[in-house]
Write an enzyme that holds these catalytic residues in place. Structure first.
Site, short mmCIF file in Angstrom:
data_model
loop_
_atom_site.label_atom_id
_atom_site.label_comp_id
_atom_site.label_asym_id
_atom_site.label_seq_id
_atom_site.Cartn_x
_atom_site.Cartn_y
_atom_site.Cartn_z
N GLU A 34 0.85 -1.19 0.00
CA GLU A 34 0.00 0.00 0.00
C GLU A 34 0.88 1.24 0.00
OE1 GLU A 34 -4.10 -1.34 2.15
OE2 GLU A 34 -2.51 -0.76 3.51
N HIS A 46 -9.13 9.89 3.29
CA HIS A 46 -8.78 8.79 2.37
C HIS A 46 -9.04 9.28 0.96
CE1 HIS A 46 -8.54 4.96 0.40
NE2 HIS A 46 -8.07 4.45 1.52
N ARG A 67 -1.03 9.02 1.49
CA ARG A 67 -2.43 9.42 1.31
C ARG A 67 -2.66 10.93 1.26
NH1 ARG A 67 -5.33 5.07 5.25
NH2 ARG A 67 -5.05 3.38 3.77
N HIS A 97 -11.16 10.04 7.11
CA HIS A 97 -10.93 8.60 7.27
C HIS A 97 -10.31 8.21 8.61
CE1 HIS A 97 -10.25 4.55 5.92
NE2 HIS A 97 -8.94 4.65 6.02
N ARG A 151 -0.70 9.20 8.98
CA ARG A 151 -0.67 7.76 9.25
C ARG A 151 -0.36 7.00 7.96
NH1 ARG A 151 -4.99 3.27 9.06
NH2 ARG A 151 -5.79 4.62 7.43
#
Ligand SMILES: Cc1cc2nc3c(=O)[nH]c(=O)nc-3n(C[C@H](O)[C@H](O)[C@H](O)COP(=O)(O)OP(=O)(O)OC[C@H]3O[C@@H](n4cnc5c(N)ncnc54)[C@H](O)[C@@H]3O)c2cc1C
Length: 522
Positions: A110, A232, A278, A339, A374
């Site tokens: 990811e 997100h 992100r 998110h 994060r």
């Protein structure tokens, strides 16, 4: 944490809705862990620090990352049916086999991770983890799972050390009897999830109203870094889809982000393209949507074989199909949505807060792991590693900890029944729109100040109504949402730089010094 504590203590797990209504159930991607020979703890640490833009606490990162294999090993032993290398090529397993070893687990990749290190259960990891652990907890004779109980506030008392208060329980609204009960406990752990419901568009379930953060603040705990709200990048954009996330793992497997006319755009924002962290991807989409005035952008995985897509992303495939989108042949319309709450109740590596015998675990806490952003799949990892440490800490203390004495019962003598429900629903919408418009992906000081004035006014109004009215679940969530929104804004106003998830047009540069924003209620 309940399972790790139940061998030496009696544990009650309370949830305000059904137990499966937390964010955990909806986690798709997986859990980051260093399991591959080519990978290393140092590399995972490096990636986490890089995503956190200088604000992660390196010792906490090292602690959590170096315990990742242990956490996964425990989950495998509990029977979580993670996807293995073998069953990633065939049908997903219905349950875990005894022979599953860490080296047999299938790893995916990811954003922000430089290796394949995400263990998963196809694209419904949270559900697999939740269902397995819930079953184990249900079977355990020392654990009571109690649904439909909303914690209202914590109860604290002065301890032997007069400078420090201790938590001795909580007042809890029993939704069946509509009464507020006192639950006494030697130890309390807040595992109440994040506060993304503060925003109009979110991937989170309805209960993510920041209750634990608000309760801890009212009880006197410090709260940190609330300005770092992760949006997100890819939530399904469809009028009938409520909060459906399209996992980052799609981009990990080669899905591309495209404008309505079909061209890719991430190369104009980051050399890592679709696998940039992100915050960068969400800001790029926000920028393109504002520039073009379009309602969404598109995620395209249709160049992959249809069988591969159906096998790796069965949930996303079938959910999108319900909305008339066949992702094996069509692009998926997506928008960013709130998110993850990176900030929260300040804790140490055992999850201890400023108040004795009070712990905060998971998204409600601030451990220092995530810094200003994060990294994907680090949050479930943090939940497990810190929960295990908290359970160990409690085991050491429980022998010399007594129950609180002389705790007053909840007093309802001066309140009346709710007669103004419109105030609750109206203010709920107003807060969330205000936060979306003024405290969103791209901020400026003027909009933050406007938001602060409005939220403070609403918070006063809500507090007045709360003090006169018999409590309900909706009203409690609203009161907490107003408080955490004000904490988000206060933190955002204090940060005079742009870093990670906090981007403000008035201070676009990164400061030389990285400092946490710590708020103290005392
Ligand atoms: C769609 C989605 C996908 C995600 N994917 C991933 C992923 O792949 N990997 C990853 O690492 N992270 C992922 N995350 C983030 C991760 O799932 C969450 O951070 C994590 O699950 C939070 O766990 P938690 O135990 O802190 O809270 P939750 O799982 O949200 O549980 C909170 C619980 O507390 C209860 N509660 C709240 N307030 C009260 C109250 N006042 N009284 C009583 N009960 C209360 C709630 O009802 C709920 O049961 C995802 C999040 C979402 C929303």
């Amino acid at each position: 944490m309940a399972l790790r504590s139940a061998d030496f203590a009696r544990v009650a797990v309370l949830s305000k809705g059904d137990l499966n209504q937390g964010a955990t159930f909806y986690a798709q991607g997986g859990i980051a862990a260093v399991l591959d020979e080519e990978d290393s703890v140092d590399s995972h640490i490096e990636d986490t620090l890089s995503a956190g833009v200088g604000l992660c606490h390196p010792q906490m990162v090292e602690y959590i990352v170096s315990h990742s294999a242990d956490a996964v090993s425990w989950l495998v032993n509990q029977g979580v049916p993670f996807t293995t290398k073998q069953n990633s090529q065939s049908e997903p397993a219905a349950s875990n086999s005894d022979a599953t070893t860490l080296s047999s687990l299938h790893l995916t990749q990811e954003g922000g991770h430089s290796h394949r290190r995400i263990i998963h259960a196809t694209d419904a990891t949270g559900k697999a983890v939740f269902e397995t652990l819930q079953k184990r907890a249900h079977e355990h004779p020392s654990i009571d799972l109690i649904e439909g109980c909303t914690a209202v506030d914590l109860v604290t008392q002065v301890s032997e050390d007069p400078s420090k208060r201790v938590c001795v329980g909580a007042y809890v609204l029993n939704q069946q009897t509509d009464s507020v009960e006192l639950i006494k406990s030697k130890f309390v752990a807040l595992a109440t999830g994040g506060a993304s419901k503060a925003y109009l568009y979110t991937t989170n379930p309805d209960g993510a109203s920041g209750d634990g953060i608000a309760m801890a603040w009212r009880a006197g705990c410090q709260v940190a870094n609330m300005e770092f709200n992760q949006f997100h990048p890819t939530c399904l954009y469809h009028p009938k889809a409520k909060s459906f996330l399209i996992t980052e793992a799609l981009r990990g497997e080669g899905a591309t982000l495209e404008l309505p006319e079909g061209s890719r755009f991430m190369d104009r924002f980051d050399e890592r393209l679709e696998l940039a962290p992100r915050d960068i991807v969400a800001r790029a989409i926000d920028h393109e949507m504002k520039r073009l005035g379009c309602d969404c952008v598109y995620l395209n995985i249709s160049h992959k074989p249809a069988e591969f897509i159906k096998q790796h992303f069965p949930t996303i495939y079938s959910r999108c199909l319900e909305y008339g989108i066949d992702i094996t042949t069509e692009r998926i319309p997506v928008v960013p949505a709130a998110h993850y709450t990176c900030g929260g109740v300040l804790v140490n590596r055992q999850g201890e807060t400023d108040i004795g015998n009070l712990y905060a675990i998971g998204e409600t806490s601030f451990t220092g792991l995530h810094g200003a952003n994060r990294m994907a799949s680090n949050s479930l990892l943090e939940c497990f590693v810190v929960a295990f440490a908290a359970a160990k800490d409690i085991r050491e203390k429980i022998g010399h900890t007594a129950l609180g004495q002389d705790i007053p019962l909840w007093d309802e003598s001066r309140v009346s029944n709710a007669d103004n429900e419109i105030l609750v629903s109206h203010n709920w919408d107003e807060i969330r729109r205000c936060m979306w418009d003024f405290v969103g992906i791209v901020r400026n000081s003027d909009r933050l100040q406007r938001a602060e004035r409005r939220i403070n006014l609403l918070a006063d109004e809500i507090q007045e109504y709360y003090s006169k009215t018999r409590v309900s679940n909706d009203m409690l969530e609203l009161r907490n949402l107003a408080l955490v929104s004000s904490l988000i804004i206060r933190c955002a106003l204090q940060r005079k730089e742009s870093r990670g998830l906090h981007y403000t047009l008035d201070y676009p540069e990164l400061d030389d010094r990285a400092t946490d924003t710590i708020l103290d209620p005392n």
